[in-house]
Write a protein that holds these residues in place. Structure first.
Motif, mmCIF file in Angstrom:
data_model
loop_
_atom_site.group_PDB
_atom_site.id
_atom_site.type_symbol
_atom_site.label_atom_id
_atom_site.label_comp_id
_atom_site.label_asym_id
_atom_site.label_seq_id
_atom_site.Cartn_x
_atom_site.Cartn_y
_atom_site.Cartn_z
ATOM 1 N N ASP A 267 -14.199 19.935 41.917
ATOM 2 C CA ASP A 267 -14.230 21.376 41.640
ATOM 3 C C ASP A 267 -13.328 22.150 42.586
ATOM 4 N N GLY A 268 -12.236 21.503 43.015
ATOM 5 C CA GLY A 268 -11.272 22.184 43.861
ATOM 6 C C GLY A 268 -11.789 22.521 45.243
ATOM 7 N N TRP A 269 -12.739 21.746 45.748
ATOM 8 C CA TRP A 269 -13.313 21.958 47.078
ATOM 9 C C TRP A 269 -13.907 23.360 47.222
ATOM 10 N N SER A 270 -14.449 23.889 46.128
ATOM 11 C CA SER A 270 -14.959 25.262 46.169
ATOM 12 C C SER A 270 -16.445 25.376 45.838
ATOM 13 N N GLN A 271 -17.017 24.354 45.199
ATOM 14 C CA GLN A 271 -18.412 24.424 44.772
ATOM 15 C C GLN A 271 -19.168 23.203 45.279
ATOM 16 N N ALA A 272 -20.285 23.445 45.941
ATOM 17 C CA ALA A 272 -21.128 22.340 46.404
ATOM 18 C C ALA A 272 -22.409 22.335 45.580
ATOM 19 N N ASP A 273 -22.250 22.086 44.267
ATOM 20 C CA ASP A 273 -23.410 22.232 43.399
ATOM 21 C C ASP A 273 -23.873 20.932 42.727
ATOM 22 N N GLN A 274 -23.202 19.816 42.996
ATOM 23 C CA GLN A 274 -23.784 18.526 42.654
ATOM 24 C C GLN A 274 -24.497 18.023 43.904
ATOM 25 N N LYS A 275 -25.587 17.300 43.725
ATOM 26 C CA LYS A 275 -26.330 16.925 44.928
ATOM 27 C C LYS A 275 -27.071 15.613 44.754
ATOM 28 N N LEU A 276 -27.303 14.985 45.920
ATOM 29 C CA LEU A 276 -28.145 13.805 46.022
ATOM 30 C C LEU A 276 -29.489 14.232 46.582
ATOM 31 N N ALA A 277 -30.546 13.566 46.167
ATOM 32 C CA ALA A 277 -31.903 13.931 46.578
ATOM 33 C C ALA A 277 -32.470 12.901 47.537
ATOM 34 N N LEU A 278 -33.237 13.371 48.508
ATOM 35 C CA LEU A 278 -33.942 12.508 49.436
ATOM 36 C C LEU A 278 -35.052 11.786 48.682
ATOM 37 N N THR A 279 -35.003 10.461 48.700
ATOM 38 C CA THR A 279 -35.993 9.696 47.937
ATOM 39 C C THR A 279 -37.172 9.248 48.787
ATOM 40 N N ASN A 280 -36.983 9.198 50.110
ATOM 41 C CA ASN A 280 -38.109 8.904 51.001
ATOM 42 C C ASN A 280 -37.770 9.405 52.394
ATOM 43 N N GLN A 281 -38.730 9.419 53.270
ATOM 44 C CA GLN A 281 -38.537 9.978 54.593
ATOM 45 C C GLN A 281 -37.795 9.032 55.549
ATOM 46 N N ASN A 282 -37.277 7.939 55.009
ATOM 47 C CA ASN A 282 -36.454 7.044 55.809
ATOM 48 C C ASN A 282 -34.975 7.408 55.750
ATOM 49 N N THR B 193 -26.463 14.924 37.284
ATOM 50 C CA THR B 193 -25.843 15.275 38.572
ATOM 51 C C THR B 193 -26.608 16.325 39.384
ATOM 52 N N ARG B 194 -27.723 16.803 38.891
ATOM 53 C CA ARG B 194 -28.488 17.866 39.566
ATOM 54 C C ARG B 194 -27.615 19.092 39.833
ATOM 55 N N LYS B 195 -26.677 19.353 38.956
ATOM 56 C CA LYS B 195 -25.767 20.492 39.115
ATOM 57 C C LYS B 195 -26.468 21.808 38.812
ATOM 58 N N THR B 196 -27.290 21.833 37.786
ATOM 59 C CA THR B 196 -27.970 23.069 37.387
ATOM 60 C C THR B 196 -29.465 23.029 37.644
ATOM 61 N N SER B 197 -29.938 21.922 38.175
ATOM 62 C CA SER B 197 -31.362 21.772 38.444
ATOM 63 C C SER B 197 -31.544 20.824 39.619
ATOM 64 N N ASP B 198 -32.655 20.951 40.311
ATOM 65 C CA ASP B 198 -32.969 20.003 41.377
ATOM 66 C C ASP B 198 -33.420 18.662 40.812
ATOM 67 N N LYS B 199 -33.658 18.615 39.519
ATOM 68 C CA LYS B 199 -34.124 17.408 38.861
ATOM 69 C C LYS B 199 -33.018 16.795 38.009
ATOM 70 N N ILE B 200 -33.092 15.481 37.792
ATOM 71 C CA ILE B 200 -32.333 14.837 36.720
ATOM 72 C C ILE B 200 -33.179 14.983 35.467
ATOM 73 N N PHE B 201 -32.553 15.461 34.363
ATOM 74 C CA PHE B 201 -33.354 15.728 33.160
ATOM 75 C C PHE B 201 -32.551 15.419 31.915
ATOM 76 N N CYS B 202 -33.229 15.448 30.797
ATOM 77 C CA CYS B 202 -32.557 15.268 29.507
ATOM 78 C C CYS B 202 -33.186 16.214 28.483
ATOM 79 N N THR B 203 -32.445 16.433 27.417
ATOM 80 C CA THR B 203 -32.984 17.172 26.273
ATOM 81 C C THR B 203 -32.975 16.248 25.067
ATOM 82 N N VAL B 204 -33.991 16.401 24.199
ATOM 83 C CA VAL B 204 -34.124 15.551 23.009
ATOM 84 C C VAL B 204 -34.352 16.479 21.814
ATOM 85 N N GLU B 205 -33.456 16.416 20.835
ATOM 86 C CA GLU B 205 -33.551 17.275 19.652
ATOM 87 C C GLU B 205 -33.481 16.460 18.374
#
Length: 477
Positions: free
Chosen positions: A284-299, A465-477
């Motif tokens: 994203d041109g080094w301008s947006q930090a909106d994809q993220k990795l989540a902490l899966t455990n306290q290690n 990618t957790r870009k728009t949410s803190d969760k990984i999700f899907c939609t089903v239609e």
């Protein structure tokens, strides 16, 4: 160069003509080497000294280490040698005294630049030049090639060290706190690390310790690493005081120690794990930090999916931020002293480079142990009872929509008997429902190795990618 050579030849001939009669002047016909402007004197050549072990002498910038021998009887009376030098094939020049002494530090640095700092005998070849004067006339003498046998200055580094201090009651038979470089050659990889679990030690507010080499366990303190007088430095052979870390934050989960055994430096980092780390890079041109990795455990393990691309031709490179938009305490290539693996390598500066091209990568980041791994997702499939739980069913392969950061399939075959997402035609990377939520809500909170999903529809979109949410999700239609 030719004029200079002729001048030097005449100067040299004149220098010696005064000392010898016409009938016995052996120097009148000396040959001048056009390339270096030096003359060659018959019978006048430098010689080799014995092995130069720079670990057995005081090494400094002073010209005080004997490196070659110089004959004292072949130059005519009244000729004074004023300085010398050694010139190596790559153009490196080491100043020398007229009796063949050089700087031990400069010689060690040169040998190490070729062979590294392992304390073993190495051979380097250089040409010795000596400068002579008589009555104001000067000449440069080529005293020939010399082969130097040199052991570079380097500490003897153990294969591993163990912390001994307040964390284990100063018991240097204890091996709970390993300071290691992963078993690598310590002269190729001199960075040794240790991660301390503060909770397991009762969350102390300070620590004090030394580091015992593996061959000193059981009571021998003589080879310990000890704190130096200068902050951030240490000494070998138990010379100095204890290492001290004071004022440790109560929220600190881990302390990561890093020792560079060649630079003789040490540092530490207090680690308090945030819920997310944020990707920023060429995508994203080094301008947006909106994809993220989540902490899966306290290690300190973070995981997630990141879209890596290079739309501007800057290189498919990136870093992570601990706080989105802040470069304070950034997570870059240098953070990963434990290794960067998979489809990644060092990019420009301290950037990390995705090497498998544009696409989605699955990341595993271990901040406690300083490691990073990423695997490119070549395909994402639906798998379930409807296709015999076949993770490589091409008919159920999804398509990446780069504009909307999602995988899409419009002919999903899923049914209510259970299904999941699988990557790269296998089960090693898969997504199901988070078992902490109600089955009907699982599509809004997907997790690695999660439970089977039951939602039914033909068009399924996966947002990994957790870009728009803190969760990984899907939609089903």
């Amino acid at each position: 160069m030719k004029k200079l050579s002729i001048y030097l030849m005449l100067a040299f001939a004149g220098l010696f003509m005064a000392a010898c009669g016409p009938e016995d002047n052996e120097f009148a016909g000396l040959k001048v080497a056009e390339a270096d402007g030096a003359v060659v004197v018959p019978g006048f050549s430098a010689g080799q000294t014995a092995l130069i072990d720079l670990n057995a002498v005081e090494v400094s910038d002073a010209l005080d280490v004997p490196a070659f021998t110089v004959p004292s009887t072949t130059l005519p009376e009244g000729v004074e040698l004023v300085k010398g030098e050694v010139v190596f094939a790559d153009g490196t020049i080491l100043p020398a005294t007229v009796d063949g002494k050089v700087s031990g530090q400069a010689l060690s640095d040169y040998v190490a630049s070729i062979y590294g700092l392992r304390p073993e005998a190495r051979s380097v070849v250089g040409t010795v030049y000596l400068y002579a004067m008589q009555n104001g006339a000067a000449v440069k003498i080529n005293a020939g090639e010399v082969t130097f046998q040199v052991v570079p200055k380097a500490p003897v580094i153990a294969s591993a060290y163990y912390l001994t201090g307040t964390m284990n009651g100063w018991d240097n038979t204890n091996t709970d706190f390993l300071l290691s470089n992963g078993g690598d050659d310590p002269y190729a990889n001199p960075t040794f690390t240790c991660t301390l679990n503060m909770e397991s030690m009762g969350n102390p507010s300070s620590l004090e310790f030394k580091a015992t080499p593996d061959n000193g366990l059981g009571g021998d303190w003589s080879g310990c690493l000890a704190a130096g007088d200068e902050e951030g430095k240490f000494n070998y052979n138990n010379v100095g005081g204890n290492f001290k870390i004071e004022g440790i934050n109560a929220n600190t989960k881990y302390i990561r120690l890093t020792f560079n055994m060649l630079d003789q430096t040490w540092s530490y980092e207090e680690i308090a794990f945030n819920p997310f780390v944020y990707f920023i890079g060429a995508t994203d041109g080094w301008s947006q930090a909106d994809q993220k990795l989540a902490l899966t455990n306290q290690n300190g393990i973070y995981t997630g999916y990141i879209y890596c691309a290079d739309p501007n031709g800057w290189g498919n490179e990136f870093k992570f931020q601990r706080v989105a938009g802040s470069w304070d305490n950034e997570i870059n290539y240098g953070t990963f002293t434990g290794g960067v693996n998979g489809d990644l390598e060092l990019g420009g500066g301290s950037n990390i480079k995705a090497t498998a091209g544009e696409g989605i990568y699955f990341f595993t980041l271990d901040l406690a142990n300083g490691t990073l791994n990423a695997v490119r997702i070549n395909n994402m499939n639906l798998v379930g009872s409807f296709n015999g739980w076949n993770p490589g069913d091409d008919a159920q392969q999804m398509t990446w929509d780069a504009e909307n950061y999602c995988y899409v399939i419009n002919n999903a075959g899923v049914d209510g008997n259970g299904w999941k997402f699988t990557a790269n035609n296998g089960w090693g990377i898969n997504l199901g429902g988070n078992d902490s939520v109600e089955p009907s809500m699982m599509i809004n909170d997907l997790a690695a190795d999660g439970k089977n999903l039951g939602a039914v529809g033909k068009t399924i979109k996966l947002y990994p990618t957790r870009k728009t949410s803190d969760k990984i999700f899907c939609t089903v239609e």
